[in-house]
Write a protein that holds these residues in place. Structure first.
Motif, PDB file in Angstrom:
ATOM      1  N   LEU A  44    -136.034 -15.878 -14.377  1.00 21.65           N
ATOM      2  CA  LEU A  44    -134.630 -15.650 -14.047  1.00 21.65           C
ATOM      3  C   LEU A  44    -133.687 -16.348 -15.021  1.00 21.65           C
ATOM      4  O   LEU A  44    -132.640 -15.812 -15.396  1.00 21.65           O
ATOM      5  N   THR A  45    -134.031 -17.548 -15.435  1.00 25.74           N
ATOM      6  CA  THR A  45    -133.165 -18.305 -16.359  1.00 25.74           C
ATOM      7  C   THR A  45    -134.007 -19.014 -17.400  1.00 25.74           C
ATOM      8  O   THR A  45    -135.188 -19.306 -17.177  1.00 25.74           O
ATOM      9  N   ASP A  46    -133.377 -19.284 -18.540  1.00 31.91           N
ATOM     10  CA  ASP A  46    -133.998 -20.067 -19.606  1.00 31.91           C
ATOM     11  C   ASP A  46    -132.919 -20.985 -20.166  1.00 31.91           C
ATOM     12  O   ASP A  46    -132.114 -20.585 -21.014  1.00 31.91           O
ATOM     13  N   ASN A  47    -132.867 -22.198 -19.674  1.00 31.33           N
ATOM     14  CA  ASN A  47    -131.796 -23.124 -20.011  1.00 31.33           C
ATOM     15  C   ASN A  47    -131.801 -23.488 -21.486  1.00 31.33           C
ATOM     16  O   ASN A  47    -130.751 -23.631 -22.119  1.00 31.33           O
ATOM     17  N   ILE A  48    -133.004 -23.648 -22.066  1.00 29.07           N
ATOM     18  CA  ILE A  48    -133.090 -24.029 -23.483  1.00 29.07           C
ATOM     19  C   ILE A  48    -132.579 -22.893 -24.368  1.00 29.07           C
ATOM     20  O   ILE A  48    -131.879 -23.130 -25.369  1.00 29.07           O
ATOM     21  N   LEU A  49    -132.900 -21.664 -24.026  1.00 32.75           N
ATOM     22  CA  LEU A  49    -132.396 -20.515 -24.795  1.00 32.75           C
ATOM     23  C   LEU A  49    -130.873 -20.426 -24.677  1.00 32.75           C
ATOM     24  O   LEU A  49    -130.171 -20.156 -25.664  1.00 32.75           O
ATOM     25  N   CYS A  64    -124.963 -14.109 -20.137  1.00 23.88           N
ATOM     26  CA  CYS A  64    -125.340 -12.688 -20.137  1.00 23.88           C
ATOM     27  C   CYS A  64    -126.235 -12.370 -21.324  1.00 23.88           C
ATOM     28  O   CYS A  64    -127.218 -11.623 -21.203  1.00 23.88           O
ATOM     29  N   LEU A  65    -125.881 -12.919 -22.496  1.00 26.23           N
ATOM     30  CA  LEU A  65    -126.726 -12.702 -23.667  1.00 26.23           C
ATOM     31  C   LEU A  65    -128.112 -13.299 -23.445  1.00 26.23           C
ATOM     32  O   LEU A  65    -129.129 -12.701 -23.829  1.00 26.23           O
ATOM     33  N   THR A  66    -128.175 -14.464 -22.824  1.00 28.59           N
ATOM     34  CA  THR A  66    -129.480 -15.095 -22.522  1.00 28.59           C
ATOM     35  C   THR A  66    -130.331 -14.183 -21.654  1.00 28.59           C
ATOM     36  O   THR A  66    -131.518 -13.976 -21.920  1.00 28.59           O
ATOM     37  N   VAL A  67    -129.726 -13.621 -20.605  1.00 31.75           N
ATOM     38  CA  VAL A  67    -130.477 -12.747 -19.695  1.00 31.75           C
ATOM     39  C   VAL A  67    -130.971 -11.509 -20.428  1.00 31.75           C
ATOM     40  O   VAL A  67    -132.108 -11.058 -20.227  1.00 31.75           O
ATOM     41  N   VAL A  68    -130.146 -10.943 -21.301  1.00 27.80           N
ATOM     42  CA  VAL A  68    -130.564  -9.757 -22.071  1.00 27.80           C
ATOM     43  C   VAL A  68    -131.752 -10.107 -22.960  1.00 27.80           C
ATOM     44  O   VAL A  68    -132.708  -9.328 -23.092  1.00 27.80           O
ATOM     45  N   LEU A  77    -133.953 -12.425 -22.391  1.00 28.85           N
ATOM     46  CA  LEU A  77    -135.121 -12.575 -21.509  1.00 28.85           C
ATOM     47  C   LEU A  77    -135.725 -11.214 -21.187  1.00 28.85           C
ATOM     48  O   LEU A  77    -136.953 -11.073 -21.089  1.00 28.85           O
ATOM     49  N   GLN A  78    -134.883 -10.218 -21.018  1.00 31.95           N
ATOM     50  CA  GLN A  78    -135.368  -8.894 -20.660  1.00 31.95           C
ATOM     51  C   GLN A  78    -135.999  -8.163 -21.837  1.00 31.95           C
ATOM     52  O   GLN A  78    -136.920  -7.364 -21.649  1.00 31.95           O
ATOM     53  N   ARG A  79    -135.522  -8.445 -23.042  1.00 37.50           N
ATOM     54  CA  ARG A  79    -135.917  -7.635 -24.188  1.00 37.50           C
ATOM     55  C   ARG A  79    -136.947  -8.301 -25.104  1.00 37.50           C
ATOM     56  O   ARG A  79    -137.678  -7.605 -25.803  1.00 37.50           O
ATOM     57  N   LEU A  80    -137.022  -9.610 -25.116  1.00 36.40           N
ATOM     58  CA  LEU A  80    -137.906 -10.283 -26.068  1.00 36.40           C
ATOM     59  C   LEU A  80    -139.265 -10.574 -25.440  1.00 36.40           C
ATOM     60  O   LEU A  80    -139.343 -11.027 -24.297  1.00 36.40           O
ATOM     61  N   PRO A  81    -140.337 -10.321 -26.182  1.00 39.37           N
ATOM     62  CA  PRO A  81    -141.667 -10.670 -25.667  1.00 39.37           C
ATOM     63  C   PRO A  81    -141.865 -12.190 -25.679  1.00 39.37           C
ATOM     64  O   PRO A  81    -141.206 -12.915 -26.421  1.00 39.37           O
ATOM     65  N   LEU A  82    -142.797 -12.644 -24.881  1.00 45.85           N
ATOM     66  CA  LEU A  82    -143.017 -14.087 -24.742  1.00 45.85           C
ATOM     67  C   LEU A  82    -143.486 -14.719 -26.050  1.00 45.85           C
ATOM     68  O   LEU A  82    -143.094 -15.841 -26.371  1.00 45.85           O
ATOM     69  N   PHE A  83    -144.310 -14.009 -26.811  1.00 41.92           N
ATOM     70  CA  PHE A  83    -144.812 -14.627 -28.041  1.00 41.92           C
ATOM     71  C   PHE A  83    -143.683 -14.884 -29.039  1.00 41.92           C
ATOM     72  O   PHE A  83    -143.773 -15.776 -29.882  1.00 41.92           O
ATOM     73  N   GLN A  84    -142.591 -14.122 -28.936  1.00 45.51           N
ATOM     74  CA  GLN A  84    -141.448 -14.370 -29.805  1.00 45.51           C
ATOM     75  C   GLN A  84    -140.592 -15.516 -29.258  1.00 45.51           C
ATOM     76  O   GLN A  84    -140.141 -16.378 -30.013  1.00 45.51           O
ATOM     77  N   ARG A  85    -140.411 -15.538 -27.950  1.00 43.04           N
ATOM     78  CA  ARG A  85    -139.637 -16.628 -27.353  1.00 43.04           C
ATOM     79  C   ARG A  85    -140.342 -17.965 -27.507  1.00 43.04           C
ATOM     80  O   ARG A  85    -139.698 -19.029 -27.526  1.00 43.04           O
ATOM     81  N   ALA A  86    -141.683 -17.952 -27.570  1.00 44.00           N
ATOM     82  CA  ALA A  86    -142.442 -19.200 -27.729  1.00 44.00           C
ATOM     83  C   ALA A  86    -142.173 -19.865 -29.077  1.00 44.00           C
ATOM     84  O   ALA A  86    -142.528 -21.027 -29.275  1.00 44.00           O
ATOM     85  N   LYS A  87    -141.545 -19.123 -30.002  1.00 43.39           N
ATOM     86  CA  LYS A  87    -141.226 -19.698 -31.316  1.00 43.39           C
ATOM     87  C   LYS A  87    -139.845 -20.341 -31.353  1.00 43.39           C
ATOM     88  O   LYS A  87    -139.352 -20.721 -32.414  1.00 43.39           O
ATOM     89  N   SER A  88    -139.223 -20.437 -30.203  1.00 40.79           N
ATOM     90  CA  SER A  88    -137.854 -20.941 -30.131  1.00 40.79           C
ATOM     91  C   SER A  88    -137.751 -22.332 -30.753  1.00 40.79           C
ATOM     92  O   SER A  88    -138.622 -23.175 -30.583  1.00 40.79           O
ATOM     93  N   ARG A  89    -136.645 -22.546 -31.456  1.00 42.08           N
ATOM     94  CA  ARG A  89    -136.464 -23.833 -32.124  1.00 42.08           C
ATOM     95  C   ARG A  89    -136.158 -24.927 -31.103  1.00 42.08           C
ATOM     96  O   ARG A  89    -135.692 -24.663 -29.993  1.00 42.08           O
ATOM     97  N   ILE A  90    -136.401 -26.151 -31.470  1.00 43.94           N
ATOM     98  CA  ILE A  90    -136.196 -27.290 -30.581  1.00 43.94           C
ATOM     99  C   ILE A  90    -134.893 -27.979 -30.958  1.00 43.94           C
ATOM    100  O   ILE A  90    -134.695 -28.381 -32.109  1.00 43.94           O
ATOM    101  N   ILE A  91    -133.970 -28.083 -29.990  1.00 43.38           N
ATOM    102  CA  ILE A  91    -132.727 -28.815 -30.208  1.00 43.38           C
ATOM    103  C   ILE A  91    -132.662 -29.958 -29.200  1.00 43.38           C
ATOM    104  O   ILE A  91    -133.263 -29.895 -28.122  1.00 43.38           O
ATOM    105  N   THR A  92    -131.975 -31.008 -29.555  1.00 40.38           N
ATOM    106  CA  THR A  92    -131.919 -32.201 -28.699  1.00 40.38           C
ATOM    107  C   THR A  92    -130.586 -32.332 -27.984  1.00 40.38           C
ATOM    108  O   THR A  92    -130.293 -33.384 -27.412  1.00 40.38           O
ATOM    109  N   HIS A  93    -129.759 -31.283 -28.005  1.00 44.40           N
ATOM    110  CA  HIS A  93    -128.457 -31.349 -27.346  1.00 44.40           C
ATOM    111  C   HIS A  93    -128.590 -31.026 -25.854  1.00 44.40           C
ATOM    112  O   HIS A  93    -129.508 -30.311 -25.446  1.00 44.40           O
ATOM    113  N   VAL A  94    -127.637 -31.535 -25.068  1.00 44.25           N
ATOM    114  CA  VAL A  94    -127.587 -31.264 -23.631  1.00 44.25           C
ATOM    115  C   VAL A  94    -126.181 -30.790 -23.287  1.00 44.25           C
ATOM    116  O   VAL A  94    -125.236 -30.962 -24.060  1.00 44.25           O
ATOM    117  N   TRP A  95    -126.048 -30.191 -22.080  1.00 43.38           N
ATOM    118  CA  TRP A  95    -124.733 -29.737 -21.634  1.00 43.38           C
ATOM    119  C   TRP A  95    -123.813 -30.944 -21.420  1.00 43.38           C
ATOM    120  O   TRP A  95    -124.224 -31.989 -20.922  1.00 43.38           O
TER     121      TRP A  95
END
Length: 1523
Positions: free
Chosen positions: A351-356, A289-293, A295-313
């Protein structure tokens, strides 16, 4: 069923080698409607190597970029998703959900047409759809995600081929500025015999999925829960609900509800890993739910700065995550069926952002537990709370807890994954550029130099530059032998300077052949002997011509003598007619056709006008009498309308051409005949007393009437005979015909030394200006040169044959009238006055420093088929020529839709040269009086030469009528096809009626009748009634111009109707490929001797003796020439041909037949070939027939507009080096610099586009940097080292640079170690084979589709895929690529500031905007998106899949990752890829055709196993010669 599957697998294997890389979009893009299989598009994009699983927005960016590339190039397509294909994803819920999202996104957020109503390719509805639309090709993948899907797609492929639809693989599609290319396979006969498959894939989906061990989730229960929850949520959010909130709240609530039931019923086995508890599942949903919020509220240029992690589910979460995706799928499916809920689908692609989601989980699982407590922010907290409360409400379970804390359990959700770092290992080049000193750099790119970082002169990188000796073009690169340029290296067959007897014999033989060849082109009585210094006669209205008032006695004597001779001739012709007239009258009565033919033969050769008039009157009388006899016969016998046609033809001729000889008795007779056949209005108009004359009032003459209005009759039956408004005043500049007004304008252009863009239909007579231009320059003196640029060698030889027959001139020894220069041969290239060449060879001369003296002799350049400026291959060369020449030019074409744009660009170039010349003149020293006078004369001429005129003539000389041929009940039918039947409302609204879509007069009448039938109350019906139309009313002779005015009025009405009522559009039904043509010759055996020694001479010889020929690109040159000559000289009557006759080859005919369809039958080839129909002076109308071509294809061919010229990417590193070589080594430095600047400044691509112009400047700077660091230029931009070798091999870039790298490393010396056999040094077979492998990896590279790797073992003898380079060679190539990637990676970083960032945050196709205000009040957001990695030159959408600037150094990432608005393609970066991969990461092997031919020497193996077109055989020969 197993045998069927085995058989179609064999078909697919055979199909692989039918694939060849072709241009999918030609110039006439409106004509090429095609289909895209939606699942193939989905598979290709989801398998993209740069896409990270779960990054929905990046996935849609890839999809939209793929589709937008087609749409931007004006392509027309629809996407088809089969219902049965949905079953293939049952075991992959995440893909099933994503596929549903794709379908709904395309439906709701784009204008792309998609079809989802078809079950599969075997359904009857699909068959009907194919018949109605008939696509140009089908984009479909040959490989699916599962074996079952692969079989499904392969059946689809075979079915399409059986329907004669070509196949294109989506994964291998590439593009450049103008075009899109792909691996295409066409249908063949064997495909049409195959297909009787059972409906193997029509199986239903499963009823449940297994989660943990034996536990099964019932999908029926899930769908019921979703249906109930949807209704509940619709009541909560009745209007404008965001699709992301809807899907998230329902999927979480339903999944938790179902998961709770499973947990209560379950007893987990000891052997299974423990699945998450209900509370742990709730934690996952809270973070979702937090991820979806976010996605709705953050502009793309801010999301493009997302950090890179190497973990998986963690793997234990997989079943729960699959359940969420299954819910997503069913939610979207039920929403699609629910029409009463207004949901906002704009957020569907995000609709979804798995990395976020994983990033949030990582924070709460690792960082939060370590004490890092960051505030979410009030706004985000409120939104997240609202969403989670909705989940709780829908699930009906209050035990799941509130939103805070977000994480209530401690179980690890993530595991560390060992991954290799993506992208290139290179570091981003941050050091400055090497300072360069050259005037051309300052003049061209000085305005951007301040924006670039440069090193100081004492920097180690500058001091370490190679100090090679200057390249002087005097000695060979590996020895002291004299070095020649590209011109000298071209084989000189023979020329006028040959001193040996063999050379003179060769030139005599060549000229004899051109004489025979030319006679087939122009006849034997058209030769012009040029007398030097004798100017062409001026036109009649020239101010220099003065009439004398008084005649001399000699002139009076000559005039009287001429009158006596004319009287004798008139008497002799009268006697001849008197002897023939009775016989002709009798023959007309007995056999009208042959009698009329004999009459017209007499009229054609009779020189006396009065006798011709008498003969016409006799012919008219005979036709009328014959008509009366026919009308008196019984009604059962049909009337021969051709008699009335010939009668009206005679009346037209008498009324128009002999009006001064007509007397009242003649007029009375004409009026009588007109009244008898029912044309009372014309009779009254011609002879008003006819109404008062009672001679035949008492007679019943109605039986002689044609029962049709005069105007309707003339338009319906006499269209081919309607007179043109031709000028009757001769032009002294033209001897053999009277030119039209527009043709005289061309002659005026040449007389005034001006330039012109000439756009006129095929066979309209535009080429005549070229030969007039040649004659003018030949008469002026022996110094001037005319250059004729033709696109093909075949056209070069045709022009040379014409010139050799047209012009003879006495020239000093060593000079000739005509010379030739092609890549294969040359003769008399620099010692002729008319040089006929191809674009690449003229470019060699213009850029050759030591040929600039000859370049200054150029007085005119003629560009034939200048629309090649927008072609696939060599288009940039045409552009270079147009910007480099200083003299006037004529640019000829029949197929350009935006000639104004082209002319405007050329005017700008001429102004540049005008400025250059005035600057150069002003900077010179003072001259003496004589030189000043000459200079003024020259200046006056050159001033006018800077004018560029547009001469645009749109009317064909002959009308073309189209016919559709078909078989029906064993009957062969030929039915007329009206051009208007190809038009639709949508096409007219979007494109209008094509400029060159003309009607014959008969077709105009048919259109009018159809319009009246469709709309009986049509307001303009009476006005456009043929008998009432202003241009026709009471007109005895309707002119062709009148019929054209009528046609234009009808076209305007058709357009007007589409604006009023879409139901009133006329639609007809009818059918299109390959060519049949009708022609001939006299000296057959003499010409057939040229076939001796050719491979297929016995086959061709046998057919030619029967009057049949064929013509295609794989024939030898002599064979094609013989066919062309025999056809023109009327010895053979039928020629079957491919598109080799499309580009300007002079083979006019009466009829053209297009038989069967092909991917190569596009509108350009259709126009060029159909333009051959209707020989001017021989045929009154041209016929075009379509046989076995679907009606939709015919419609698209007819209604497509002619292409627009847009310009290619103009620069390459090799071109920059050649320009620097010209500037440094030319004798006239200022002129050379002006040429180089013209090429750099005036590209058609950057015309009126300043950002592209700026990008090209940066490209130029970085090209120079590469050339300097690699040792081809010094700091003053003077060529050094191997610059000559690289520039010589410029057309092989980037292999030319790699070859030099290999030479510098000495690898060829190490490889080519000779061995001694019987005292003679030679090379071993292994060495030679390795050498061929190396060269084949560098030159003539042709890729095969990736699927060929699956069938390697099927070919035991032939070598199909090329071996990799030896390791030491591969290491050098890799090193070269790394240097190139480093240089151009920095270039991409530099030009990133030119991008339109507003558009960069929009999806390319739907234009959904993901920009917005940055969230600054959330510590957690700042922590998750720190922007630690550099991402300035990467698309923000690609950043979502963890792509950074570092990845720009990886050639397989660049096209997908770089900013979309900088207008650059990876093809413009000269890398030699050792391994090329398609979009899905599969390797594309190189075709081993060269190695296979070297080992076996079999052309048959090349065509069958390597699928090598012999048309490209010269490439192979070049490689063999190089070895």
């Amino acid at each position: 069923m197993g045998e069927d599957l085995y058989y179609y697998n064999l078909c697919i294997m055979c199909l692989i080698f039918l694939f060849s890389m072709v241009s999918l979009l030609k110039d006439f893009v409106e004509s090429e409607f095609f289909l895209i299989d939606g699942d193939s598009l989905f598979i290709t994009c989801v398998s993209n190597v740069n896409f990270k699983k779960g990054q929905t927005l990046h996935f849609f960016y890839i999809v939209e970029q793929f589709l937008h590339d087609f749409i931007q190039k004006e392509a027309k397509f629809v996407i088809v998703f089969f219902k049965d294909a949905e079953n293939m994803y049952f075991s992959y819920p995440e893909l099933q959900a994503l596929r549903m999202i794709l379908i709904q996104h395309l439906e709701h957020n784009t204008d792309v047409t998609i079809h989802t109503e078809f079950s599969n390719c075997l359904s009857p509805e699909w068959e009907i759809f194919l018949q109605q639309c008939y696509p140009y090709f089908l984009i479909v993948s040959e490989r699916g995600i599962t074996p079952c899907q692969t079989d499904f797609l392969n059946i689809f492929i075979i079915h399409a081929l059986q329907k004669k639809i070509s196949i294109v693989q989506p994964s291998g599609i590439e593009s450049d500025v103008l075009r899109i290319y792909g691996y295409c396979a066409s249908s063949c006969y064997s495909h049409r015999l195959f297909f009787e498959m059972v409906k193997y894939f029509q199986k239903s989906q499963g009823t449940g999925i297994f989660l943990y061990g034996h536990l099964k989730l019932n999908l029926g229960d899930m769908q019921k829960e979703i249906h109930q929850t949807l209704s509940l949520l619709q009541n909560l959010w009745p209007e404008g609900a965001d699709i992301r909130s809807v899907v998230c709240s329902i999927s979480c609530s339903v999944t938790l509800k179902l998961y709770k039931k499973i947990c209560y019923k379950s007893q987990w086995g000891v052997d299974l890993k423990k699945p998450p508890t209900l509370k742990e599942a709730a934690d996952l949903c809270r973070m979702l739910c937090l991820t979806v919020v976010l996605l709705q509220r953050l502009p793309l240029f801010q999301r493009a700065k997302s950090r890179i992690i190497t973990h998986v589910w963690d793997s234990t979460l997989s079943p729960f995550l699959r359940t969420l995706k299954k819910c997503e799928f069913f939610i979207l499916k039920q929403l699609e069926a629910r029409n009463n809920w207004n949901v906002n689908f704009t957020g569907l692609p995000d609709l979804t952002d798995n990395i976020l989601w994983k990033n949030i989980a990582y924070y709460y699982e690792i960082e939060y537990s370590r004490g890092l407590n960051l505030e979410l922010g009030d706004t985000l907290m409120q939104e997240c709370l609202k969403l989670w409360n909705t989940v709780l409400l829908l699930s009906g379970d209050g035990d799941l807890g509130g939103l805070i804390p977000l994480r209530t359990t401690s179980r690890p959700f993530l595991t560390q994954k060992q991954t290799s770092p993506g992208g290139s290992n290179q570091e981003i080049h941050k050091s400055g550029l090497i300072p360069l000193k050259a005037e051309i750099i300052e003049e061209y790119a000085g305005d951007i130099m301040s924006e670039l970082p440069f090193l100081s002169s004492d920097d180690p990188a500058v001091l370490s530059l190679s100090k090679k000796r200057e390249f002087d073009e005097l000695t060979h690169w590996h020895s002291a032998r004299p070095l020649s340029d590209d011109f000298e290296r071209t084989r000189c067959s023979s020329d006028a300077k040959s001193k040996d007897a063999k050379g003179r014999w060769e030139i005599q033989k060549l000229h004899h052949f051109y004489h025979v060849f030319g006679k087939s082109l122009i006849g034997s009585n058209r030769s012009v002997r040029i007398v030097q210094e004798r100017a062409l006669p001026p036109p009649e209205n020239s101010s220099g011509k003065k009439k004398r008032k008084h005649q001399t006695n000699a002139e009076k004597f000559i005039e009287e003598n001429q009158k006596r001779q004319l009287a004798k001739l008139e008497k002799r012709e009268e006697e001849r007619w008197n002897n023939l007239s009775l016989y002709i009258e009798k023959e007309i009565k007995e056999s009208p056709k042959s009698g009329i033919k004999r009459l017209e033969d007499f009229l054609q050769i009779c020189p006396v006008k009065s006798v011709r008039f008498t003969a016409e009157m006799v012919g008219m009388d005979a036709c009328f009498k014959l008509w009366m006899e026919y009308c008196l016969k019984t009604e059962a016998e049909s009337r021969d309308i051709s008699i009335i046609i010939n009668l009206m033809k005679r009346i037209h001729i008498i009324h128009e051409k002999y009006s001064e000889l007509l007397q009242n008795t003649h007029r009375q007779k004409l009026a009588k005949y007109l009244r008898y056949i029912g044309f009372d209005n014309l009779a009254h108009s011609l002879y008003p007393q006819v109404d008062s004359d009672g001679i035949w009032r008492w007679k019943d003459i109605s039986k002689y009437s044609v029962h049709m209005g005069a105007a309707r009759f003339q338009l319906t039956y006499m269209g081919p005979y309607l007179f043109r408004e031709e000028r009757s005043d001769p032009d002294p500049r033209v001897q053999h015909f009277i030119p039209d007004t527009w043709q005289r304008e061309l002659l005026d252009v040449v007389d005034n030394n001006e330039s012109a863009v000439i756009v006129a239909p095929t066979s309209s007579g535009k080429t005549y200006a070229s030969y007039y231009c040649m004659e003018k320059i030949l008469r002026e003196g022996n110094e001037g040169v005319v250059v004729y640029v033709a696109p093909t060698k075949a056209l070069v030889n045709q022009v040379v044959g014409t010139v050799c027959n047209l012009f003879t001139k006495a020239l000093p020894k060593g000079l000739v009238v005509c010379g030739t220069f092609t890549r294969d041969y040359r003769h008399d290239a620099l010692n002729c006055q008319i040089l006929v060449t191809v674009p690449q060879c003229l470019e060699i001369l213009l850029l050759s420093p030591h040929n600039q003296k000859w370049v200054k002799r150029m007085r005119y350049v003629i560009f034939d088929e200048v629309h090649c400026l927008g072609g696939e291959i060599g288009a940039e060369v045409w552009e270079h020529l147009l910007v480099m020449i200083r003299c006037p030019f004529l640019a000829l074409s029949a197929t350009i839709s935006n000639p104004e744009h082209l002319t405007e660009w050329l005017v700008l170039i001429k102004r540049y040269w005008q400025h250059v010349e005035s600057t150069m003149e002003n900077s010179g020293s003072s001259q003496n009086a004589l030189k000043a006078s000459k200079k003024q004369q020259r200046k006056r001429i050159e001033k006018s030469s800077h004018i560029v005129r547009l001469v645009w003539y749109k009317e064909r000389y002959n009308d073309l009528e189209k016919y559709v041929c078909s078989l029906k009940d064993n009957d062969f039918l030929i039915e007329h096809y009206h051009p208007c039947a190809a038009l639709t409302v949508n096409h007219i609204e979007k494109y209008g009626i094509p400029l060159d879509l003309g009607f014959s007069p008969r077709e105009s009448i048919l259109l009018y009748d159809a319009m009246v039938h469709v709309w009986p109350e049509w307001p303009r019906m009476q006005e456009l009634e043929p008998e009432e139309f202003s241009c026709f009313k009471n007109k005895v002779v309707i002119m062709r111009a009148d019929a054209k005015k009528y046609e234009e009025e009808l076209k305007k009405e058709v357009i007007h109707w589409t604006q009023l009522d879409r139901t009133k559009v006329l639609k007809d039904k009818w059918f299109n490929l390959i060519w049949q043509i009708i022609w001939a010759f006299q000296t057959l055996m003499k010409i057939l001797r040229r076939l001796r020694g050719t491979r297929q001479c016995y086959k061709l010889h046998s057919l030619l003796r029967r009057g049949i020929g064929y013509h295609h690109g794989s024939m030898e040159y002599e064979e094609r020439q013989v066919v062309e000559m025999l056809f023109r000289l009327k010895h053979i009557k039928v020629v079957t041909a491919t598109s080799t006759l499309a580009l300007g080859i002079n083979m006019p005919c009466k009829s053209v037949v297009f038989m069967e369809d092909s991917v190569f039958l596009d509108a350009l080839n259709f126009r060029q070939m159909s333009g051959r129909a209707g020989r001017r002076g021989e045929d009154l109308i041209g016929n075009v027939f379509f046989y076995d071509i679907p009606l939709p294809k015919i419609q698209r061919l007819l209604k497509s507009n002619v292409p627009k010229l847009k310009g290619q990417f103009p620069l390459s590193i090799s071109l920059v080096l050649r320009l620097m070589l010209l500037v440094a080594k030319a004798n006239d430095k200022e002129d050379a610099k002006a040429k180089a600047l013209s090429v750099l400044q005036h590209s058609l691509m950057s015309f009126k586009r300043p950002k592209i112009e700026c990008m090209l400047k940066f490209y130029f700077i970085y090209s120079l940097q590469f050339l300097v660091t690699e040792g081809y230029l010094n700091e003053e931009c003077v060529p050094i080292g191997y610059a000559g070798l690289v520039s010589h091999l410029h057309y092989h870039e980037p292999a030319n640079f790699v070859l030099v790298s290999l030479l510098v490393k000495g690898l060829f010396h190490k490889l080519c170690i000779p061995i001694s056999i019987d005292g003679r040094k030679t090379f071993s077979e292994d060495v030679m084979e390795t050498l061929v492998v190396v060269l084949a990896n560098l030159f003539g590279r042709r890729y095969l589709p990736p699927c060929v790797e699956n069938f390697k073992k099927k070919f035991s003898l032939s070598k199909v895929t090329l071996d990799d380079l030896p390791k030491d060679f591969a290491a050098v190539v890799e090193e070269h690529n790394n240097r190139m990637q480093g240089n151009f990676g920095s270039f991409l970083l530099t030009i990133s500031k030119l991008a339109d960032m507003r558009k960069e945050y929009q999806l390319p196709l739907s234009e959904i905007d993901f920009s917005g205000k940055e969230c600054e009040d959330s510590e957690l957001v700042s922590h998750l998106m720190p922007g630690a990695e550099s991402r300035t030159a990467v698309s923000p959408f690609a950043c979502l899949s963890n792509i950074t600037d570092q990845d720009l150094f990886d050639i397989n990432v660049v096209n997908d990752a770089m900013l979309q608005t900088i207008n650059l393609n990876v093809k413009n970066i000269p890398l030699l890829c050792l391994n090329k991969y398609d979009k899905t990461g599969r390797k594309c092997p190189l075709n081993a055709y060269a190695l296979n031919f070297y080992k076996h020497g079999s052309l048959l193996a090349l065509t069958l196993d390597n699928w090598y077109d012999l048309f490209y055989f010269n490439i192979l020969l070049d490689i063999c010669v190089f070895v």
